[in-house]
Write a protein that holds these residues in place. Structure first.
Motif, PDB file in Angstrom:
ATOM      1  N   THR A   1      44.037 -19.973  96.532  1.00  0.00           N
ATOM      2  CA  THR A   1      45.219 -20.753  96.917  1.00  0.00           C
ATOM      3  C   THR A   1      44.847 -22.197  97.247  1.00  0.00           C
ATOM      4  N   GLY A   2      43.706 -22.382  97.908  1.00  0.00           N
ATOM      5  CA  GLY A   2      43.260 -23.727  98.248  1.00  0.00           C
ATOM      6  C   GLY A   2      43.030 -24.580  97.016  1.00  0.00           C
ATOM      7  N   TYR A   3      42.394 -24.011  95.997  1.00  0.00           N
ATOM      8  CA  TYR A   3      42.136 -24.765  94.768  1.00  0.00           C
ATOM      9  C   TYR A   3      43.407 -24.953  93.952  1.00  0.00           C
ATOM     10  N   LYS A   4      44.314 -24.024  94.046  1.00  0.00           N
ATOM     11  CA  LYS A   4      45.586 -24.159  93.325  1.00  0.00           C
ATOM     12  C   LYS A   4      46.422 -25.291  93.903  1.00  0.00           C
ATOM     13  N   ASN A   5      46.466 -25.387  95.235  1.00  0.00           N
ATOM     14  CA  ASN A   5      47.315 -26.376  95.899  1.00  0.00           C
ATOM     15  C   ASN A   5      46.614 -27.701  96.164  1.00  0.00           C
ATOM     16  N   GLY A   6      45.281 -27.698  96.111  1.00  0.00           N
ATOM     17  CA  GLY A   6      44.536 -28.902  96.458  1.00  0.00           C
ATOM     18  C   GLY A   6      44.269 -28.947  97.954  1.00  0.00           C
ATOM     19  N   PHE A   7      43.244 -29.726  98.342  1.00  0.00           N
ATOM     20  CA  PHE A   7      42.925 -29.796  99.759  1.00  0.00           C
ATOM     21  C   PHE A   7      42.222 -31.101 100.106  1.00  0.00           C
ATOM     22  N   CYS A   8      42.344 -31.475 101.380  1.00  0.00           N
ATOM     23  CA  CYS A   8      41.670 -32.602 102.032  1.00  0.00           C
ATOM     24  C   CYS A   8      42.288 -33.957 101.717  1.00  0.00           C
ATOM     25  N   ASP A   9      41.581 -35.036 102.077  1.00  0.00           N
ATOM     26  CA  ASP A   9      42.112 -36.398 102.086  1.00  0.00           C
ATOM     27  C   ASP A   9      41.942 -37.038 100.721  1.00  0.00           C
ATOM     28  N   ILE A  10      43.054 -37.431 100.099  1.00  0.00           N
ATOM     29  CA  ILE A  10      43.029 -38.023  98.758  1.00  0.00           C
ATOM     30  C   ILE A  10      42.260 -39.338  98.722  1.00  0.00           C
ATOM     31  N   ASN A  11      42.072 -39.975  99.897  1.00  0.00           N
ATOM     32  CA  ASN A  11      41.319 -41.225  99.960  1.00  0.00           C
ATOM     33  C   ASN A  11      39.838 -41.003 100.258  1.00  0.00           C
ATOM     34  N   ALA A  12      39.431 -39.753 100.473  1.00  0.00           N
ATOM     35  CA  ALA A  12      38.036 -39.467 100.801  1.00  0.00           C
ATOM     36  C   ALA A  12      37.526 -38.374  99.875  1.00  0.00           C
ATOM     37  N   GLU A  13      37.102 -37.241 100.437  1.00  0.00           N
ATOM     38  CA  GLU A  13      36.672 -36.114  99.617  1.00  0.00           C
ATOM     39  C   GLU A  13      37.850 -35.186  99.387  1.00  0.00           C
ATOM     40  N   PHE A  14      37.970 -34.683  98.163  1.00  0.00           N
ATOM     41  CA  PHE A  14      39.121 -33.822  97.890  1.00  0.00           C
ATOM     42  C   PHE A  14      38.938 -33.043  96.600  1.00  0.00           C
ATOM     43  N   TRP A  15      39.814 -32.065  96.438  1.00  0.00           N
ATOM     44  CA  TRP A  15      39.985 -31.357  95.160  1.00  0.00           C
ATOM     45  C   TRP A  15      41.458 -31.392  94.839  1.00  0.00           C
ATOM     46  N   LEU A  16      41.806 -31.888  93.646  1.00  0.00           N
ATOM     47  CA  LEU A  16      43.201 -31.989  93.238  1.00  0.00           C
ATOM     48  C   LEU A  16      43.563 -30.820  92.347  1.00  0.00           C
ATOM     49  N   GLY A  17      44.117 -29.715  92.973  1.00  0.00           N
ATOM     50  CA  GLY A  17      44.644 -28.579  92.239  1.00  0.00           C
ATOM     51  C   GLY A  17      43.883 -28.129  90.983  1.00  0.00           C
ATOM     52  N   ASP A  18      44.492 -27.146  90.086  1.00  0.00           N
ATOM     53  CA  ASP A  18      43.943 -26.493  88.972  1.00  0.00           C
ATOM     54  C   ASP A  18      43.775 -26.472  88.738  1.00  0.00           C
TER      55      ASP A  18
ATOM     56  N   HIS B   1      42.393 -45.705  83.826  1.00  0.00           N
ATOM     57  CA  HIS B   1      43.439 -44.708  83.569  1.00  0.00           C
ATOM     58  C   HIS B   1      42.970 -43.277  83.815  1.00  0.00           C
ATOM     59  N   TRP B   2      41.956 -43.097  84.696  1.00  0.00           N
ATOM     60  CA  TRP B   2      41.445 -41.765  85.009  1.00  0.00           C
ATOM     61  C   TRP B   2      42.200 -41.154  86.181  1.00  0.00           C
ATOM     62  N   THR B   3      42.562 -39.885  86.065  1.00  0.00           N
ATOM     63  CA  THR B   3      43.086 -39.111  87.183  1.00  0.00           C
ATOM     64  C   THR B   3      41.919 -38.355  87.806  1.00  0.00           C
ATOM     65  N   VAL B   4      41.583 -38.697  89.042  1.00  0.00           N
ATOM     66  CA  VAL B   4      40.450 -38.080  89.727  1.00  0.00           C
ATOM     67  C   VAL B   4      40.909 -36.778  90.373  1.00  0.00           C
ATOM     68  N   PHE B   5      40.257 -35.663  90.045  1.00  0.00           N
ATOM     69  CA  PHE B   5      40.680 -34.394  90.643  1.00  0.00           C
ATOM     70  C   PHE B   5      39.591 -33.755  91.517  1.00  0.00           C
ATOM     71  N   GLN B   6      38.402 -34.373  91.561  1.00  0.00           N
ATOM     72  CA  GLN B   6      37.390 -33.929  92.498  1.00  0.00           C
ATOM     73  C   GLN B   6      36.522 -35.113  92.868  1.00  0.00           C
ATOM     74  N   HIS B   7      36.208 -35.240  94.174  1.00  0.00           N
ATOM     75  CA  HIS B   7      35.355 -36.343  94.619  1.00  0.00           C
ATOM     76  C   HIS B   7      34.572 -35.890  95.842  1.00  0.00           C
ATOM     77  N   ARG B   8      33.248 -36.084  95.801  1.00  0.00           N
ATOM     78  CA  ARG B   8      32.398 -35.665  96.908  1.00  0.00           C
ATOM     79  C   ARG B   8      31.376 -36.752  97.225  1.00  0.00           C
ATOM     80  N   THR B   9      31.251 -37.079  98.505  1.00  0.00           N
ATOM     81  CA  THR B   9      30.285 -38.095  98.924  1.00  0.00           C
ATOM     82  C   THR B   9      29.492 -37.679 100.155  1.00  0.00           C
ATOM     83  N   ASN B  10      29.969 -36.681 100.901  1.00  0.00           N
ATOM     84  CA  ASN B  10      29.261 -36.260 102.105  1.00  0.00           C
ATOM     85  C   ASN B  10      29.621 -34.810 102.428  1.00  0.00           C
ATOM     86  N   SER B  11      29.294 -34.382 103.633  1.00  0.00           N
ATOM     87  CA  SER B  11      29.479 -32.972 103.992  1.00  0.00           C
ATOM     88  C   SER B  11      30.715 -32.716 104.847  1.00  0.00           C
ATOM     89  N   THR B  12      31.623 -33.696 104.930  1.00  0.00           N
ATOM     90  CA  THR B  12      32.771 -33.534 105.832  1.00  0.00           C
ATOM     91  C   THR B  12      33.761 -32.489 105.328  1.00  0.00           C
TER      92      THR B  12
END
Length: 206
Positions: free
Chosen positions: A110-127, A91-102
């Motif tokens: 604005t980028g951190y507010k809106n989120g960025f990158c691929d939700i299935n790979a590396e990403f930051w989920l908003g605020d 039941h965890w909501t993942v809002f940051q995930h990092r595994t490589n340098s892509t």
């Protein structure tokens, strides 16, 4: 005789499969009705309502496996998140995930507010972290740290809850040098960069 027994076994398997599907649909219907009622929608209107979980805690582990789901924290159109249904009871909501340098994490506000990158790979989920308690989130273009002489997000090339400046920074440079890397100092009492990181939140009532 063998053929008849085999057919009987197949028929039984098909029936069990149908019952399983029926139970699956029933659980989905009950979850949908429960979610509707929690939002003040009367039962009669729930039948055609889309299942709108507020967060990953509303998912049923018997139905939903780890993966991407659309959540609706408010009355808006919702957004997609990755739900970890396996780690420590799920039941965890993942809002940051990092595994490589892509993915570069040195984004602006604005980028951190809106989120960025691929939700299935590396990403930051908003605020977070004893030293970083009561600190505000800083980016390279929005300095909110407690350091009066420099912008820690610019110096350490990663947005974070900086004090003056940090003992942890999971948004630093992948394989960066020293304190400019992905750091969690009190893990090994060193600023050596770590290789992977995941940040997750969940409802305390679970």
């Amino acid at each position: 005789m063998y053929g008849k027994l085999a057919k009987k076994d197949i028929d039984s398997t098909i029936q069990i499969y149908q019952w399983t599907n029926d139970m699956y649909e029933l659980r989905r219907s009950l979850l949908r009705v429960e979610e509707c009622l929690s939002r003040g929608i009367c039962k009669s209107k729930c039948q055609n309502e889309e299942f709108r979980p507020k967060d990953c805690s509303r998912l049923d582990k018997k139905i939903h496996k780890s993966g991407v789901f659309k959540i609706f924290p408010d009355s808006g159109s919702g957004f997609k998140v990755y739900c970890d249904m396996d780690t420590d009871s799920g039941h965890w909501t993942v809002f940051q995930h990092r595994t490589n340098s892509t993915t570069i994490f040195n984004h602006g506000w604005t980028g951190y507010k809106n989120g960025f990158c691929d939700i299935n790979a590396e990403f930051w989920l908003g605020d977070s972290l004893a030293y970083h308690n009561d600190t505000r989130f800083s980016t390279k273009d929005n300095d909110n740290d407690k350091n009066g002489s420099q912008n820690c997000a610019s110096v350490y090339t990663g947005s974070w809850w900086f004090g003056a400046c940090h003992y942890s920074n999971l948004n630093g440079v992948f394989k960066g040098s020293g304190a400019k890397g992905i750091n969690w100092y009190y893990w090994r009492k060193t600023f050596d960069t770590i290789q992977t990181s995941t940040m997750m939140i969940r409802n305390r009532k679970l």
